[in-house]
Motif scaffolding. Sequence first.
Motif, PDB file in Angstrom:
ATOM      1  N   ARG A 101       0.823  -1.209   0.000  1.00 33.71           N
ATOM      2  CA  ARG A 101       0.000   0.000   0.000  1.00 33.71           C
ATOM      3  C   ARG A 101       0.861   1.266   0.000  1.00 33.71           C
ATOM      4  NH1 ARG A 101      -3.259  -3.446  -0.352  1.00 33.71           N
ATOM      5  NH2 ARG A 101      -5.028  -4.171   0.778  1.00 33.71           N
ATOM      6  N   GLU A 102       2.007   1.228   0.671  1.00 30.22           N
ATOM      7  CA  GLU A 102       2.849   2.415   0.843  1.00 30.22           C
ATOM      8  C   GLU A 102       4.202   2.234   0.160  1.00 30.22           C
ATOM      9  OE1 GLU A 102       1.605   5.106   2.161  1.00 30.22           O
ATOM     10  OE2 GLU A 102      -0.256   4.076   2.730  1.00 30.22           O
ATOM     11  N   THR A 103       4.594   3.206  -0.657  1.00 33.05           N
ATOM     12  CA  THR A 103       5.854   3.165  -1.404  1.00 33.05           C
ATOM     13  C   THR A 103       7.060   2.971  -0.491  1.00 33.05           C
ATOM     14  OG1 THR A 103       4.887   4.634  -3.047  1.00 33.05           O
ATOM     15  CG2 THR A 103       7.275   4.432  -3.055  1.00 33.05           C
ATOM     16  N   GLU A 104       7.031   3.554   0.688  1.00 31.02           N
ATOM     17  CA  GLU A 104       8.177   3.491   1.607  1.00 31.02           C
ATOM     18  C   GLU A 104       8.525   2.065   2.023  1.00 31.02           C
ATOM     19  OE1 GLU A 104       6.013   4.289   5.895  1.00 31.02           O
ATOM     20  OE2 GLU A 104       6.515   6.001   4.643  1.00 31.02           O
ATOM     21  N   ASN A 105       7.605   1.118   1.807  1.00 31.22           N
ATOM     22  CA  ASN A 105       7.858  -0.275   2.185  1.00 31.22           C
ATOM     23  C   ASN A 105       8.348  -1.142   1.024  1.00 31.22           C
ATOM     24  OD1 ASN A 105       7.052   0.185   4.869  1.00 31.22           O
ATOM     25  ND2 ASN A 105       4.908  -0.003   4.273  1.00 31.22           N
ATOM     26  N   ALA A 106       8.440  -0.567  -0.163  1.00 27.22           N
ATOM     27  CA  ALA A 106       8.836  -1.347  -1.342  1.00 27.22           C
ATOM     28  C   ALA A 106      10.212  -1.981  -1.168  1.00 27.22           C
ATOM     29  CB  ALA A 106       8.804  -0.475  -2.589  1.00 27.22           C
ATOM     30  N   HIS A 107      11.159  -1.246  -0.621  1.00 29.40           N
ATOM     31  CA  HIS A 107      12.513  -1.794  -0.458  1.00 29.40           C
ATOM     32  C   HIS A 107      12.518  -3.000   0.481  1.00 29.40           C
ATOM     33  CE1 HIS A 107      12.422   0.523   3.267  1.00 29.40           C
ATOM     34  NE2 HIS A 107      13.493  -0.154   3.654  1.00 29.40           N
ATOM     35  N   LEU A 108      11.623  -3.021   1.464  1.00 28.48           N
ATOM     36  CA  LEU A 108      11.548  -4.163   2.376  1.00 28.48           C
ATOM     37  C   LEU A 108      11.106  -5.420   1.641  1.00 28.48           C
ATOM     38  CD1 LEU A 108       9.864  -2.415   5.438  1.00 28.48           C
ATOM     39  CD2 LEU A 108      12.268  -3.102   5.207  1.00 28.48           C
ATOM     40  N   LEU A 109      10.170  -5.260   0.712  1.00 31.37           N
ATOM     41  CA  LEU A 109       9.723  -6.414  -0.070  1.00 31.37           C
ATOM     42  C   LEU A 109      10.827  -6.914  -0.995  1.00 31.37           C
ATOM     43  CD1 LEU A 109       6.050  -5.457  -0.766  1.00 31.37           C
ATOM     44  CD2 LEU A 109       6.847  -7.556   0.283  1.00 31.37           C
ATOM     45  N   ARG A 110      11.542  -5.989  -1.610  1.00 28.76           N
ATOM     46  CA  ARG A 110      12.651  -6.414  -2.482  1.00 28.76           C
ATOM     47  C   ARG A 110      13.716  -7.147  -1.664  1.00 28.76           C
ATOM     48  NH1 ARG A 110      11.335  -1.471  -4.665  1.00 28.76           N
ATOM     49  NH2 ARG A 110      10.371  -1.647  -6.708  1.00 28.76           N
ATOM     50  N   GLU A 111      14.026  -6.620  -0.494  1.00 25.65           N
ATOM     51  CA  GLU A 111      15.011  -7.271   0.391  1.00 25.65           C
ATOM     52  C   GLU A 111      14.513  -8.630   0.866  1.00 25.65           C
ATOM     53  OE1 GLU A 111      18.157  -6.395   1.321  1.00 25.65           O
ATOM     54  OE2 GLU A 111      17.983  -4.807  -0.167  1.00 25.65           O
ATOM     55  N   SER A 112      13.210  -8.811   0.937  1.00 29.82           N
ATOM     56  CA  SER A 112      12.618 -10.069   1.388  1.00 29.82           C
ATOM     57  C   SER A 112      12.541 -11.109   0.275  1.00 29.82           C
ATOM     58  CB  SER A 112      11.207  -9.815   1.938  1.00 29.82           C
ATOM     59  OG  SER A 112      11.266  -8.954   3.043  1.00 29.82           O
ATOM     60  N   GLY A 113      12.831 -10.678  -0.974  1.00 30.31           N
ATOM     61  CA  GLY A 113      12.874 -11.637  -2.073  1.00 30.31           C
ATOM     62  C   GLY A 113      11.869 -11.422  -3.178  1.00 30.31           C
ATOM     63  N   VAL A 159       7.501  -5.432  -7.227  1.00 27.59           N
ATOM     64  CA  VAL A 159       6.692  -4.846  -6.165  1.00 27.59           C
ATOM     65  C   VAL A 159       5.731  -3.856  -6.811  1.00 27.59           C
ATOM     66  CG1 VAL A 159       6.708  -3.467  -4.058  1.00 27.59           C
ATOM     67  CG2 VAL A 159       8.543  -5.118  -4.470  1.00 27.59           C
ATOM     68  N   ILE A 160       4.471  -4.030  -6.528  1.00 27.06           N
ATOM     69  CA  ILE A 160       3.437  -3.148  -7.058  1.00 27.06           C
ATOM     70  C   ILE A 160       2.874  -2.341  -5.888  1.00 27.06           C
ATOM     71  CG2 ILE A 160       1.239  -3.009  -8.295  1.00 27.06           C
ATOM     72  CD1 ILE A 160       3.565  -4.377  -9.887  1.00 27.06           C
TER      73      ILE A 160
END
Length: 192
Positions: free
Chosen positions: A83-95, A99-100
């Motif tokens: 939902r929030e752009t600021e969390n996109a890097h966490l998803l990429r780091e998680s694998g 990320v949409i």
Amino acid sequence: MGSGLERDRIVVIDERSNTVERANEDGLAGIHGSAASAALLTQAGVGRARAIVVAPDRDDTAVLITLTARELNRSATIVSAIRETENAHLLRESGADSVITSSDAAGRLLGIATHSPTSVEVLEDLLAAGSGLDLVERPAREGELGGPPPRSREELVVAVVRDGDVIRFDDDRATRLEAGDRLVCLCGNRDD
């Protein structure tokens, strides 16, 4: 399903029983429970999956599910929604491979619609896989290497993916295809 995947090859995991019931009624495999559970993901066959879509209601849950799914399957393509752009890097780091950000995507469509409403119709057509226009990615073929991307009525190359970089069609680097390149093509779907 619009891209040809059989219904019985799709597994839906959700904590809402009505969502699971609807999935089962539609011929999908529905499993009731938390997709953050490694045991449940294992039961669902995540270890054998080619692709995994992560779309829970909360960003922190998306990160946990993505991390768990990546641990269980190192080769699957994982697409995660937040939902929030600021969390996109966490998803990429998680694998996550992609990320949409749902709020950003909706905001862009709303903005485009204010000055070019027909463009939004085309974009919505692109988002409906298997009908109308499709955006597909394919490897460059042997006979295409060394030359420019192919031009045909059946497909329009809009980008070249080289070493993980997306090169738009109007970039000089996209005028000569190399081994390992992938082509992002706009294709008409004649089955509709």
